[in-house]
Each structure stands twice: as C-alpha cells, then as structure tokens.
Write a protein that holds these residues in place. Structure first.
Motif, short mmCIF file in Angstrom:
data_model
loop_
_atom_site.label_atom_id
_atom_site.label_comp_id
_atom_site.label_asym_id
_atom_site.label_seq_id
_atom_site.Cartn_x
_atom_site.Cartn_y
_atom_site.Cartn_z
N VAL A 16 0.83 -1.20 0.00
CA VAL A 16 0.00 0.00 0.00
C VAL A 16 0.87 1.26 0.00
O VAL A 16 0.64 2.20 -0.78
CB VAL A 16 -0.95 0.01 1.21
CG1 VAL A 16 -1.72 1.32 1.29
CG2 VAL A 16 -1.92 -1.17 1.13
N LEU A 17 1.87 1.28 0.84
CA LEU A 17 2.72 2.47 0.96
C LEU A 17 3.47 2.76 -0.34
O LEU A 17 3.60 3.92 -0.75
CB LEU A 17 3.70 2.28 2.12
CG LEU A 17 3.08 2.18 3.51
CD1 LEU A 17 4.14 1.83 4.55
CD2 LEU A 17 2.36 3.47 3.89
N MET A 18 3.95 1.73 -1.01
CA MET A 18 4.67 1.93 -2.26
C MET A 18 3.75 2.37 -3.39
O MET A 18 4.16 3.13 -4.28
CB MET A 18 5.42 0.65 -2.65
CG MET A 18 6.64 0.36 -1.78
SD MET A 18 7.96 1.59 -1.95
CE MET A 18 8.60 1.19 -3.58
N SER A 19 2.49 1.91 -3.36
CA SER A 19 1.55 2.35 -4.40
C SER A 19 1.26 3.85 -4.26
O SER A 19 1.11 4.56 -5.26
CB SER A 19 0.25 1.55 -4.31
OG SER A 19 -0.52 1.90 -3.18
N ILE A 20 1.20 4.34 -3.03
CA ILE A 20 1.00 5.77 -2.79
C ILE A 20 2.24 6.56 -3.24
O ILE A 20 2.13 7.60 -3.90
CB ILE A 20 0.71 6.03 -1.29
CG1 ILE A 20 -0.60 5.37 -0.88
CG2 ILE A 20 0.69 7.53 -0.99
CD1 ILE A 20 -0.86 5.36 0.61
N MET A 21 3.41 6.02 -2.92
CA MET A 21 4.66 6.69 -3.28
C MET A 21 4.85 6.71 -4.80
O MET A 21 5.39 7.67 -5.36
CB MET A 21 5.84 5.99 -2.60
CG MET A 21 7.14 6.77 -2.64
SD MET A 21 7.03 8.40 -1.87
CE MET A 21 6.57 7.94 -0.19
N LYS A 22 4.40 5.67 -5.47
CA LYS A 22 4.50 5.61 -6.93
C LYS A 22 3.76 6.78 -7.58
O LYS A 22 4.25 7.40 -8.53
CB LYS A 22 3.93 4.29 -7.45
CG LYS A 22 3.92 4.15 -8.96
CD LYS A 22 3.31 2.80 -9.36
CE LYS A 22 3.41 2.57 -10.87
NZ LYS A 22 2.51 3.41 -11.66
N ALA A 23 2.57 7.08 -7.04
CA ALA A 23 1.77 8.19 -7.59
C ALA A 23 2.49 9.52 -7.40
O ALA A 23 2.38 10.43 -8.24
CB ALA A 23 0.41 8.23 -6.92
N LYS A 24 3.25 9.67 -6.33
CA LYS A 24 3.95 10.91 -6.04
C LYS A 24 5.25 11.05 -6.84
O LYS A 24 5.58 12.14 -7.32
CB LYS A 24 4.26 11.00 -4.55
CG LYS A 24 3.02 11.12 -3.66
CD LYS A 24 3.42 11.19 -2.19
CE LYS A 24 2.20 11.34 -1.29
NZ LYS A 24 2.57 11.40 0.15
N ILE A 25 5.99 9.94 -6.95
CA ILE A 25 7.32 10.02 -7.56
C ILE A 25 7.29 9.72 -9.05
O ILE A 25 7.94 10.39 -9.85
CB ILE A 25 8.28 9.05 -6.84
CG1 ILE A 25 8.46 9.46 -5.37
CG2 ILE A 25 9.64 9.00 -7.54
CD1 ILE A 25 9.33 8.52 -4.56
N GLY A 26 6.55 8.65 -9.44
CA GLY A 26 6.49 8.30 -10.85
C GLY A 26 7.51 7.26 -11.26
O GLY A 26 8.18 7.41 -12.28
N PHE A 27 7.67 6.20 -10.47
CA PHE A 27 8.56 5.10 -10.83
C PHE A 27 7.73 3.92 -11.36
O PHE A 27 6.52 3.86 -11.20
CB PHE A 27 9.42 4.65 -9.64
CG PHE A 27 8.66 4.33 -8.38
CD1 PHE A 27 8.03 3.10 -8.22
CD2 PHE A 27 8.58 5.25 -7.34
CE1 PHE A 27 7.33 2.80 -7.06
CE2 PHE A 27 7.87 4.96 -6.18
CZ PHE A 27 7.25 3.73 -6.04
N GLU A 28 8.40 3.00 -12.04
CA GLU A 28 7.75 1.77 -12.51
C GLU A 28 7.74 0.75 -11.38
O GLU A 28 8.79 0.45 -10.81
CB GLU A 28 8.48 1.20 -13.72
CG GLU A 28 7.87 -0.10 -14.25
CD GLU A 28 8.69 -0.73 -15.35
OE1 GLU A 28 9.10 -1.91 -15.19
OE2 GLU A 28 8.92 -0.05 -16.37
N MET A 29 6.56 0.20 -11.07
CA MET A 29 6.44 -0.71 -9.93
C MET A 29 6.08 -2.13 -10.38
O MET A 29 5.04 -2.36 -10.98
CB MET A 29 5.39 -0.21 -8.93
CG MET A 29 5.32 -1.05 -7.66
SD MET A 29 4.44 -0.24 -6.29
CE MET A 29 2.75 -0.33 -6.90
#
Length: 371
Positions: free
Chosen positions: A117-130
């Motif tokens: 969950v935490l990484m999915s939120i961070m992905k939206a902020k930073i813009g990395f490929e997950m």
C-alpha cells in the motif's frame, strides 16, 4: 549508463530465509541489465538463529545496499509479527523517499505486507515503474492462518487498489494469477500479470540413493499455521515415519501430540539441503484448503531437484497440485499403499522436470525478460 532498478524487500542476504535467497539471486541477475540498488531489512531476520558458515552465496559487489534497522520482537507470535510488519515498513519507506527517483524501476516483494500500500502511494507521487513479486496475498492469507483481522473488508479494498496501481504483478503459479486478476479487475488500471515460478537448485542439489526399510515421509521448512501438519500426523500408519526439519509457530503444539512415528530434527542450514532432502522416500508439501491462489511453496522445486517425489496435500487445481498431477511426480492425496518402485520412478521424473523446466538460469531469464 544503465537504468536504476531498486529491489525492495525486508528479507535479503546474508539472511538465510528462502525469500532472502530468492531476492539475492534475482538482484544478482538484474545487474546484467540495470544499476541495482537494494532497500531492505537487517542482515538477519531472526537474531536467535546462527548464520551458516558454509553458505556459498555471493552477492554482486556492485549492488548498492541500504538496510533499515531491525526489531527484537518474536516474529513467531501474532503480536510480534504485526508490530514488526509496521515498524519495518515505516523504516523502509523512510529510505525509499530520498533514494527512489522518477523514472527508476522498482521490484518489490510482498513482505512486509504494508509496503504494498505504501509503495503504491509513493508511486503516484514520484512516478517510478512498480513491479510486485507476489509471494503472499494479504489480507486473504490471514483467514486460512486462523487469524481474525479487524476491518478485514477495509484492508482488502486498500490492498486490491494498491495492487491495481502496479505496472506488473509477478505471480508464482496459475492459481495465483487467477486470484490476483480477480483482485484488480474492478479498477481502470489492470497491471500485467506474469507467471514466473520459483526455481530448483539443480547445480547443488543432486539425487541420492533411496534408503531401505520403512517409508519415510519428510517435511522440511517453516512449521507454520497454514501447513496443516497435524492432518498429516493423523493419517500415519505403523509402516510410515514422519520426519520434520525446521521450526515455527506450530512446532510446540505438534510435539504435544506425542506420536511415536513423528521425529523433530530441528532447523537446518541451506548448505545442508542436499543431505536433508535425500533423507526420505517422499517429501510432504502442504497448504490449507483456503490457500488456493495465496501462495506457492518454494520448497517444492528443490524437492524435485533432489529426485524425490512429492506428497501434496492442499487445494485442488492449485499450482503444485497441477504440477504433481501433470508431470506424474507424486501424489495429491494419501495413497492407498506405498510402492518403493513407484516412488523411484516418480523421483526420476521429478529430477528431469527440475532440470528441464525449473533450473535457476531458466527462471532468472524470465525475470530479465519481464522487467
């Protein structure tokens, strides 16, 4: 210049859990394509266990490693596991924020669970490929473990949405692919779902001769809540011995059963796998019925490498059930009788399957193609 790939996992070498070993080998392989960094937990997951001095695993020296501080909690207790989940997630996320940049790639594993969950939120902020390597499916896996999770439906919605934010879900088997696709089907973004199985260590694990005498069943691994080993013990007859290697949350209660044909041999090192896996006629792999699509026992593949058949007791049409039936390398129910010649033939086929389909190089090449 190579693109940056971050491997995010609590468990990483020199820790010797199976997830640590798997993530270490994947990180090594990924250096062929990427500049690899790792955000992980401490050197050892359980400080009460000693490191194996004969462990030959070597990490590529070019891998950049950032370790979060560990906890001293007993992870075999429910409360200790829950608290350590959240503490470790908080500490690892504090490292993700300054290190992972826009345009980087991330390969994370589902441990600790809150990181999804935490990484999915961070992905939206930073813009990395997950890319998420799904070893465990939370919160669904709490039910077969007999755990009552407060606000279960809220957790499920949060995790389903988090999984839908991934670019790719890497799953361990066909049943897990079904479950994960169902979890994200209601969302507009549907990540690619790729099956990459665990591998067999066919280079270091080799078949050895079967012993004579009683049929020996073996279980080697975590003696946990979802294995259902009490049901195996309940079916033992006088001509069969059951040997367990490892430790875990259910070890004490199983010992209290006091069955005369059950033997507890304690934990073993990864370097001892060859001799341990050969010390039986057939190896037991179990999953609770409610575990369909929620996990694939990684131990199965090294059992095949050892030239031993598998007695799988678990959900019908789960990955290992399908594998054992399709390749004729064991039983998926308690056999009516034990036939040594049949076990030998199954074991020979098991080794052949391990070499031809599940060698480490073949599986790691799948990761290199997928990411």
């Amino acid at each position: 210049m190579k693109q940056k790939l971050w491997v995010v996992t609590e468990l990483f070498p020199p820790d010797e859990t199976s997830t640590s070993y798997i993530m270490g080998e994947i990180a090594n392989a990924m250096t062929r394509k990427y500049n690899v960094g790792v955000i992980c937990g401490p050197d050892v997951y359980d400080k009460r266990k000693q490191l194996d001095m004969n462990n030959k695993f070597q990490l590529d020296p070019n891998i950049e490693i950032h370790r979060a501080k560990g906890t001293d909690l007993d992870k075999n207790t429910i409360m200790g596991k829950i608290i350590s989940f959240f503490l470790m997630s908080k500490r690892m996320m504090a490292m993700v924020k300054p290190l992972v940049k826009r345009g980087d790639k991330v390969l994370m594993v589902t441990n600790p669970a809150p990181m999804v969950v935490l990484m999915s939120i961070m992905k939206a902020k930073i813009g990395f490929e997950m890319n998420i390597l799904v070893h465990d499916v939370f919160p669904e896996n709490t039910k077969p473990a007999g755990l009552r999770l407060p606000f279960y439906s809220l957790f499920k919605r949060a995790f389903d949405k988090a999984y839908s934010k991934a670019d790719q879900l890497i799953v361990l088997g066909r049943d897990m692919k079904v479950v994960m696709e169902q979890k994200v089907e209601k969302y507009a973004n549907k990540p690619v779902c790729t099956i990459i199985e665990n591998w067999a260590n066919v280079e270091e694990i080799h078949p050895r001769p079967f012993h004579e005498g009683k049929i020996i069943l073996q279980y080697a691994g975590n003696i946990g809540r979802v294995q259902g080993l009490d049901k195996v013990i309940a079916q033992l007859t006088d001509d069969v011995e059951f040997h367990l290697y490892g430790t875990g949350a259910m070890e004490r209660s199983l010992k209290k059963i006091g069955h005369p044909h059950v033997f507890f041999n304690g934990p073993y090192y990864r370097s001892q796998q060859n001799e341990v896996l050969a010390a039986c006629d057939i190896s037991v792999v179990t999953l609770q019925e409610g575990m369909y699509g929620l996990g694939v026992p990684s131990k199965t593949y090294n059992i095949l490498a050892s030239g031993r058949p598998v007695l799988f007791l678990g959900p019908i049409n789960s990955e290992i059930d399908l594998l054992v039936r399709e390749k004729r390398i064991g039983y998926c129910e308690w056999p009516k009788k034990w036939d040594k010649e049949e076990l030998l033939a199954m074991g020979a086929r098991a080794r052949e399957v391990a070499v031809n389909e599940y060698s480490k190089e073949k599986i790691l090449n799948k990761f290199l193609s997928a990411i």
